[in-house]
Motif scaffolding. Structure first.
Motif, short mmCIF file in Angstrom:
data_model
loop_
_atom_site.label_atom_id
_atom_site.label_comp_id
_atom_site.label_asym_id
_atom_site.label_seq_id
_atom_site.Cartn_x
_atom_site.Cartn_y
_atom_site.Cartn_z
N MET A 1 -10.64 2.36 -18.94
CA MET A 1 -10.29 3.59 -18.23
C MET A 1 -11.21 3.84 -17.04
N PHE A 2 -12.35 3.15 -17.02
CA PHE A 2 -13.30 3.32 -15.92
C PHE A 2 -13.06 2.32 -14.79
N GLY A 3 -12.09 1.45 -14.95
CA GLY A 3 -11.81 0.43 -13.95
C GLY A 3 -11.18 1.01 -12.69
N LYS A 4 -11.23 0.22 -11.64
CA LYS A 4 -10.64 0.62 -10.35
C LYS A 4 -9.69 -0.46 -9.90
N LEU A 5 -8.47 -0.07 -9.53
CA LEU A 5 -7.45 -1.00 -9.06
C LEU A 5 -7.06 -0.64 -7.64
N VAL A 6 -7.25 -1.57 -6.71
CA VAL A 6 -6.93 -1.36 -5.29
C VAL A 6 -5.62 -2.06 -4.99
N LEU A 7 -4.63 -1.31 -4.52
CA LEU A 7 -3.28 -1.84 -4.32
C LEU A 7 -2.77 -1.58 -2.92
N ASN A 8 -1.89 -2.47 -2.48
CA ASN A 8 -1.24 -2.39 -1.17
C ASN A 8 0.01 -1.50 -1.30
N TYR A 9 -0.03 -0.35 -0.67
CA TYR A 9 1.09 0.59 -0.79
C TYR A 9 2.35 0.08 -0.10
N ASN A 10 2.18 -0.77 0.90
CA ASN A 10 3.35 -1.27 1.65
C ASN A 10 4.08 -2.40 0.94
N ASN A 11 3.48 -2.96 -0.09
CA ASN A 11 4.12 -4.06 -0.80
C ASN A 11 4.83 -3.51 -2.03
N GLU A 12 6.13 -3.74 -2.11
CA GLU A 12 6.93 -3.13 -3.16
C GLU A 12 6.45 -3.51 -4.56
N ILE A 13 6.06 -4.76 -4.73
CA ILE A 13 5.65 -5.22 -6.06
C ILE A 13 4.31 -4.62 -6.46
N THR A 14 3.33 -4.67 -5.55
CA THR A 14 2.02 -4.10 -5.90
C THR A 14 2.11 -2.59 -6.09
N ARG A 15 3.03 -1.94 -5.38
CA ARG A 15 3.20 -0.50 -5.55
C ARG A 15 3.63 -0.18 -6.99
N GLU A 16 4.47 -1.06 -7.56
CA GLU A 16 4.93 -0.85 -8.93
C GLU A 16 3.82 -1.09 -9.95
#
Length: 477
Positions: A224-239
């Motif tokens: 729960m303390f982890g951090k996930l950085v994602l690309n909002y423009n990429n449909e798959i990573t957004r999911e």
């Protein structure tokens, strides 16, 4: 001493160990475990006479390491009766021999998984279809500039397991991880970065879904303390955000607290921005990588560190790497472009810069999607040199794009007639470079961007890029 390393050493004692693949990461692994395991057998599909195998054997013998060997196309026939099996990333976990050994009680793991399990400090890992190396490098530079002791590994840097006793709790490890490394991973980093997801490595993965699922392991086991950085423009990573166990940070999401770029600036929270004209490495895809890097460690570094690193970063070798200029023609090596997606991003960087190019392309296909590649090529070039097994697939995409030119909106394009589009099939890289010199006009660039892997001619993309650079450097015009 690191408690987990002590436990690993005790666990290895008197164990029968198999190491599948004697490559860059597994050689240090063998050196590390040879001090504790009872017996090690090295497995590799290369045969006894392979130059790399001969060199590896000599290296181990010089260090007093005794191994059994199983080599050649039947190398897995002797994979029986082992306690622990370390596999190289590209060896699939569902091989019948591995399934049988697992059913017989063997532990199947990898050098990277053991390292992550035993590492005493914070781990940041970067994965994605494109941009991993630039993002990983940028993160490490930002941290170093801010005074951290940083160790870089995975697909870049050096294998870290045999250095683990020197890594302190206050250090930071930054890893670049491929889908192959993640496929069987059951350990996730403290900070996970996913640059983007697009079809890739489908010559090894069963299908696109398996490839996507492998990428999820970079965050699947976070706390729960982890951090996930994602690309909002990429449909798959957004999911992916729906499955995150920790905190999600977006890049490419435009809001007052976001990490995003526009035509003029790279923006990050608290109304901070850096002008793009102060950054040496061109291309929107690189600006995107920079945003991912700041999103990962922006709360750990200063704005001054960001400004200094961005201003001085010249790019990563083999990634739109400037080689030399001859008679006002610039030569660039982007051998890392092992997929059509990578090549399209590279060509877009030159299109954004308003640069016309002579393209050298071609490599080994990995069941990639070539849709739009021809369009990207004709946007910046009408002089294309093909040299590789997938040349026919690239040419099909170019031919399709050329047919549709009447309806295109290219800023500069071939006007009419087949003779205005030059496609040359080269026999070798020497032939390709020679032809590029003949075709290039002053002010243009020659760009190696293969759109395929290196395995049709070379051991890896580095060897391919170095071959190209050596040929260019040897030109005497």
């Amino acid at each position: 001493m690191n408690r987990k390393i002590s436990e690993l050493k005790s666990f290895l004692k008197n164990k029968k160990v198999a190491v599948l693949g004697v490559g860059i990461s597994n050689k240090p692994l063998i050196k590390f475990i040879s001090k504790y395991a009872a017996k090690i057998t090295a497995f590799d599909m290369a045969d006894e006479n392979d130059a790399y195998i001969q060199m590896a054997k000599q290296e181990f013998e010089k260090e007093g390491i005794t191994l059994d060997w199983s080599l050649g196309h039947t190398y897995l026939d002797k994979l029986q009766g082992f306690d622990i099996i370390f596999k190289t990333p590209k060896v699939r976990v569902d091989l019948p021999q591995l399934i049988e050994e697992r059913n017989n009680g063997a532990i199947i793991t990898s050098e990277m998984e053991v390292f992550m399990e035993c590492c005493p400090c914070k781990i940041i890992a970067v994965t994605g279809s494109d941009g991993k190396t630039t993002t990983t490098t940028m993160i490490s530079l930002l941290l170093k500039e801010s005074g951290y002791e940083v160790h870089v590994g995975g697909n870049i840097g050096t294998p870290l397991l045999d250095q683990i006793n020197e890594i302190k709790e206050t250090d930071i490890v930054v890893l670049e991880l491929s889908s192959f490394q993640l496929h069987s991973m059951r350990k996730s980093p403290d900070i996970a970065v996913i640059t983007n997801i697009s079809p890739n490595h489908l010559d090894v993965h069963k299908d696109y879904e398996e490839y996507i699922d492998a990428k999820k392991n970079v965050f699947r086991f976070q706390s729960m303390f982890g951090k996930l950085v994602l690309n909002y423009n990429n449909e798959i990573t957004r999911e992916f955000s729906k499955e995150a166990r920790g905190n999600v940070t977006w890049f490419n999401k435009i809001n007052p607290e976001g990490y995003y770029f526009d035509k003029k600036t790279i923006n990050f929270p608290e109304n901070n921005a850096i002008p793009r004209n102060e950054i040496k490495v061109v291309g929107s895809h690189n600006a995107e990588n920079y945003c991912a890097a700041i999103a990962a460690v922006g709360d750990m570094v200063s704005k001054e560190a960001i400004q200094k690193v961005f201003a001085n970063f010249n790019g990563v070798e083999h990634r739109i790497e400037f080689v030399r200029e001859i008679n006002n023609v610039s030569f660039y090596n982007s051998s890392i472009d092992s997929s059509p997606t990578r090549t399209k991003a590279t060509l877009k960087a030159f299109a954004d810069f308003g640069k016309r190019v002579v393209i050298i392309s071609g490599g080994k296909d990995k069941n990639s999607d070539y849709t739009g590649l021809g369009d990207a090529m004709l946007e910046v070039s009408n002089k294309i040199i093909l040299c590789g097994e997938n040349s026919n697939l690239i040419k099909e995409s170019i031919d399709e794009a050329f047919k549709n030119l009447e309806n295109s909106s290219y800023s500069k394009k071939p006007t009419s007639g087949d003779d205005n589009l030059i496609i040359y099939i080269a026999d070798s890289y020497e032939d390709a470079v020679k032809k590029s010199v003949e075709l290039a006009d002053q002010g243009e660039a020659v760009v190696l961007t293969p759109a395929g892997t290196s395995f049709d001619r070379f051991r890896n993309f580095e060897e391919r890029g170095n071959t190209f650079k050596n040929i260019v450097q040897s030109l005497n015009l």
